[in-house]
Design a protein around this motif. Structure first.
Motif, PDB file in Angstrom:
ATOM      1  N   GLY A 283      73.396 -16.264 -30.231  1.00  0.00           N
ATOM      2  CA  GLY A 283      72.436 -16.748 -29.236  1.00  0.00           C
ATOM      3  C   GLY A 283      71.007 -16.625 -29.709  1.00  0.00           C
ATOM      4  N   PHE A 284      70.707 -15.519 -30.373  1.00  0.00           N
ATOM      5  CA  PHE A 284      69.349 -15.307 -30.866  1.00  0.00           C
ATOM      6  C   PHE A 284      68.990 -16.329 -31.933  1.00  0.00           C
ATOM      7  CE2 PHE A 284      66.407 -13.168 -33.855  1.00  0.00           C
ATOM      8  CZ  PHE A 284      65.319 -13.018 -33.006  1.00  0.00           C
ATOM      9  N   ASN A 285      69.891 -16.557 -32.872  1.00  0.00           N
ATOM     10  CA  ASN A 285      69.612 -17.495 -33.968  1.00  0.00           C
ATOM     11  C   ASN A 285      69.511 -18.940 -33.503  1.00  0.00           C
ATOM     12  OD1 ASN A 285      69.497 -15.466 -35.881  1.00  0.00           O
ATOM     13  ND2 ASN A 285      71.641 -15.644 -36.448  1.00  0.00           N
ATOM     14  N   ALA A 286      70.033 -19.215 -32.292  1.00  0.00           N
ATOM     15  CA  ALA A 286      69.953 -20.582 -31.762  1.00  0.00           C
ATOM     16  C   ALA A 286      68.586 -20.869 -31.148  1.00  0.00           C
ATOM     17  CB  ALA A 286      71.046 -20.803 -30.716  1.00  0.00           C
ATOM     18  N   LEU A 287      67.805 -19.812 -30.895  1.00  0.00           N
ATOM     19  CA  LEU A 287      66.471 -20.026 -30.331  1.00  0.00           C
ATOM     20  C   LEU A 287      65.547 -20.621 -31.385  1.00  0.00           C
ATOM     21  CD1 LEU A 287      65.931 -16.702 -28.329  1.00  0.00           C
ATOM     22  CD2 LEU A 287      66.558 -18.936 -27.413  1.00  0.00           C
ATOM     23  N   LEU A 288      64.491 -21.284 -30.915  1.00  0.00           N
ATOM     24  CA  LEU A 288      63.539 -21.899 -31.831  1.00  0.00           C
ATOM     25  C   LEU A 288      62.675 -20.828 -32.513  1.00  0.00           C
ATOM     26  CD1 LEU A 288      62.769 -24.924 -29.565  1.00  0.00           C
ATOM     27  CD2 LEU A 288      63.613 -25.098 -31.899  1.00  0.00           C
ATOM     28  N   PRO A 289      62.103 -21.150 -33.682  1.00  0.00           N
ATOM     29  CA  PRO A 289      61.419 -20.140 -34.504  1.00  0.00           C
ATOM     30  C   PRO A 289      60.306 -19.368 -33.792  1.00  0.00           C
ATOM     31  CG  PRO A 289      61.819 -22.100 -35.807  1.00  0.00           C
ATOM     32  CD  PRO A 289      62.226 -22.443 -34.400  1.00  0.00           C
ATOM     33  N   GLU A 290      59.487 -20.042 -32.975  1.00  0.00           N
ATOM     34  CA  GLU A 290      58.384 -19.338 -32.310  1.00  0.00           C
ATOM     35  C   GLU A 290      58.898 -18.191 -31.465  1.00  0.00           C
ATOM     36  OE1 GLU A 290      56.143 -18.164 -28.861  1.00  0.00           O
ATOM     37  OE2 GLU A 290      57.818 -19.564 -28.771  1.00  0.00           O
TER      38      GLU A 290
ATOM     39  N   LEU B  59      58.131  -8.549 -41.625  1.00  0.00           N
ATOM     40  CA  LEU B  59      58.510  -9.420 -42.737  1.00  0.00           C
ATOM     41  C   LEU B  59      59.527 -10.462 -42.300  1.00  0.00           C
ATOM     42  CD1 LEU B  59      58.727  -6.717 -45.547  1.00  0.00           C
ATOM     43  CD2 LEU B  59      56.992  -8.508 -45.312  1.00  0.00           C
ATOM     44  N   GLU B  60      60.455 -10.085 -41.406  1.00  0.00           N
ATOM     45  CA  GLU B  60      61.423 -11.047 -40.868  1.00  0.00           C
ATOM     46  C   GLU B  60      60.697 -12.149 -40.109  1.00  0.00           C
ATOM     47  OE1 GLU B  60      64.687 -11.598 -40.951  1.00  0.00           O
ATOM     48  OE2 GLU B  60      65.075  -9.967 -42.357  1.00  0.00           O
ATOM     49  N   GLY B  61      59.751 -11.758 -39.271  1.00  0.00           N
ATOM     50  CA  GLY B  61      58.985 -12.751 -38.526  1.00  0.00           C
ATOM     51  C   GLY B  61      58.191 -13.661 -39.439  1.00  0.00           C
ATOM     52  N   ASP B  62      57.630 -13.086 -40.500  1.00  0.00           N
ATOM     53  CA  ASP B  62      56.842 -13.882 -41.434  1.00  0.00           C
ATOM     54  C   ASP B  62      57.707 -14.866 -42.203  1.00  0.00           C
ATOM     55  OD1 ASP B  62      54.235 -14.338 -42.814  1.00  0.00           O
ATOM     56  OD2 ASP B  62      55.383 -13.664 -44.552  1.00  0.00           O
ATOM     57  N   ARG B  63      58.905 -14.456 -42.558  1.00  0.00           N
ATOM     58  CA  ARG B  63      59.813 -15.373 -43.269  1.00  0.00           C
ATOM     59  C   ARG B  63      60.246 -16.526 -42.360  1.00  0.00           C
ATOM     60  NH1 ARG B  63      61.543 -10.658 -46.265  1.00  0.00           N
ATOM     61  NH2 ARG B  63      62.798  -9.926 -44.522  1.00  0.00           N
ATOM     62  N   LEU B  64      60.441 -16.212 -41.090  1.00  0.00           N
ATOM     63  CA  LEU B  64      60.926 -17.218 -40.146  1.00  0.00           C
ATOM     64  C   LEU B  64      59.826 -18.180 -39.719  1.00  0.00           C
ATOM     65  CD1 LEU B  64      63.167 -18.241 -38.200  1.00  0.00           C
ATOM     66  CD2 LEU B  64      62.366 -16.525 -36.566  1.00  0.00           C
ATOM     67  N   ALA B  65      58.679 -17.651 -39.345  1.00  0.00           N
ATOM     68  CA  ALA B  65      57.569 -18.478 -38.826  1.00  0.00           C
ATOM     69  C   ALA B  65      56.256 -17.815 -39.212  1.00  0.00           C
ATOM     70  CB  ALA B  65      57.678 -18.631 -37.306  1.00  0.00           C
ATOM     71  N   PRO B  66      55.769 -18.069 -40.417  1.00  0.00           N
ATOM     72  CA  PRO B  66      54.571 -17.384 -40.912  1.00  0.00           C
ATOM     73  C   PRO B  66      53.380 -17.443 -39.963  1.00  0.00           C
ATOM     74  CG  PRO B  66      55.599 -18.657 -42.669  1.00  0.00           C
ATOM     75  CD  PRO B  66      56.315 -19.013 -41.405  1.00  0.00           C
ATOM     76  N   SER B  67      53.171 -18.563 -39.296  1.00  0.00           N
ATOM     77  CA  SER B  67      51.997 -18.691 -38.430  1.00  0.00           C
ATOM     78  C   SER B  67      52.035 -17.714 -37.262  1.00  0.00           C
ATOM     79  CB  SER B  67      51.882 -20.119 -37.901  1.00  0.00           C
ATOM     80  OG  SER B  67      51.613 -21.021 -38.945  1.00  0.00           O
ATOM     81  N   GLU B  68      53.231 -17.397 -36.783  1.00  0.00           N
ATOM     82  CA  GLU B  68      53.345 -16.472 -35.655  1.00  0.00           C
ATOM     83  C   GLU B  68      52.884 -15.071 -36.049  1.00  0.00           C
ATOM     84  OE1 GLU B  68      54.274 -15.174 -31.740  1.00  0.00           O
ATOM     85  OE2 GLU B  68      53.915 -17.150 -32.600  1.00  0.00           O
TER      86      GLU B  68
END
Length: 409
Positions: A329-336, A363-372
């Motif tokens: 369920g978590f991985n199905a959410l959009l990157p932001e 680092l996980e957040g940065d890999r997924l959506a650097p701008s966030e």
């Protein structure tokens, strides 16, 4: 603003930073009279060292003071810079509707094209491409305003108003992410009035959600709580089956936003009640959906449980909830949404003293959506906290991220 004398530009940015001439003078180590003469053009700024010092105090790029285009560094391409903020502000300052009252709007894009552009903008936001979004927003705002004016009296009036209301909400959300809270509030407030003209209660409800988010970011916590709860009560799902999923989603997001406001003032009982209400709505919805671009569902409720626990200072509860998340369920959410959660849970780990895990989350957040991670002031604060509490030399990935974000190691 490029054609203005440098003194006028100094005055403009001082006003934007809400500094009096006296405060500005004190920070520069100058007299108030000196500042007044500079702003009126009586005294010339002929030393670059002084211009650079002024730019530093005003927290603007020196090129803006000199009336030149800002040279954008590659690592800032995905963030919203000062030039883009000013272009968005200029688009928000337009009053095309009043002009249309006196004469016809010269040009308006077809509404079919506007629908595609607005959908693209929403997806760009939900994929955390804030720099890309910032570069499209000024034109999108102007086009949506022109369409709203051009179709104001026709059969397509509500459709055009609906599109403009959405664009205001996109702008509000993006501006809040990068710390432009007053401007975010303005865009959200505009959306409320336009949504009412669109005749869509759910769009108006989401506009209230954006207003609540902007108020919360401004530190106006109790008004943020009130606007979310009051509108949620008015949108409480009725028994009619039409648009039930959409209504549940907007209703649930208002409750979640209210819970975040309640957490900010330490009202754990209200947090619990609002989260339970949102959870019930998500279960009735029956899954995670993106109705009205809300990403609402059981998974998002759990993410807000984590975030609310962090706001309450209960990092352990946040981490425990995080560890129970359904991975699918978590991985199905959009990157932001996911990257936002990684930032929240990084804060949770710092609260329990697990700096290594906090670093991993950043680092996980940065890999997924650097701008966030790289564009948000909150992320800079969390990274600074992580660096300060790291014993010895920070791990290479964190040190590299800090260097790229301009956060001192």
């Amino acid at each position: 603003m490029d054609e203005l004398p440098i003194g006028r530009r100094v005055a403009y940015w001082r006003g934007r930073r809400k500094m009096s001439q006296q405060v500005f003078a004190d920070r520069l180590g100058k007299s108030k009279s000196w500042v007044d003469k500079v702003e009126r053009g009586v005294r010339r700024l002929d030393k670059f060292s002084v211009v650079y010092e002024i730019a530093d105090v005003l927290q603007v790029d020196v090129q803006l003071l000199l009336g030149k285009d800002v040279e954008r560094r590659p690592e800032t391409q995905n963030c919203i810079d000062q030039v883009e903020v000013e272009e968005i502000r200029a688009a928000l300052e337009r009053y095309d509707q009043m002009s249309a009252f006196f004469q016809a709007v010269p040009h308006s894009p077809p509404l079919a094209e506007m629908h595609k552009a607005v959908s693209h903008a929403w997806l760009t936001y939900q994929h955390a491409k804030y720099g890309v979004l910032a570069r499209m927003l000024p034109k999108l705002l102007r086009d949506a305003q022109a369409a709203d004016s051009a179709y104001a009296t026709g059969a397509e009036a509500k459709d055009a108003a609906h599109l403009l209301g959405q664009v205001y909400q996109i702008a509000s959300s993006a501006l809040r992410k990068v710390g432009e809270h007053e401007l975010s509030w303005l865009a959200a407030d505009r959306s409320i009035a336009v949504s009412q003209r669109a005749g869509d209660q759910l769009l108006a409800g989401l506009a209230s959600f954006r207003v609540g988010s902007a108020l919360l970011a401004l530190g106006r916590v109790r008004p943020a709580l009130e606007v979310n709860v009051n509108i949620a009560n008015r949108l409480a799902p009725a028994y009619e089956p039409a648009h039930k999923g959409e209504r549940l989603s907007v209703y649930g997001m208002l409750l979640l936003n209210g819970a975040m406001a309640a957490a900010r003032i330490g009202d754990s009982a209200t947090v619990r009640d609002l989260l339970c209400g949102a959870e019930q709505a998500s279960l009735e919805l029956g899954g995670d959906f993106n109705h009205y671009w809300t990403s609402f569902g059981p998974t998002n409720v759990l993410l807000h449980r984590c975030a609310a626990a962090v706001e309450l200072g209960d990092g352990r509860a946040a981490v425990d909830t995080h560890e129970k998340l359904d991975v699918v369920g978590f991985n199905a959410l959009l990157p932001e949404r996911r990257a936002h959660h990684f930032l929240d849970i990084a804060r949770g780990y710092t609260q329990i003293g697990n700096i290594e895990k906090a670093s991993e989350m950043l680092l996980e957040g940065d890999r997924l959506a650097p701008s966030e991670i790289r564009c948000r002031p909150l992320a800079h604060e969390v990274l600074s906290d992580v660096l300060r509490r790291t014993r010895g030399t920070p791990p290479a990935p964190i040190a590299e991220l800090a260097e790229q974000m301009g956060v001192g190691v």
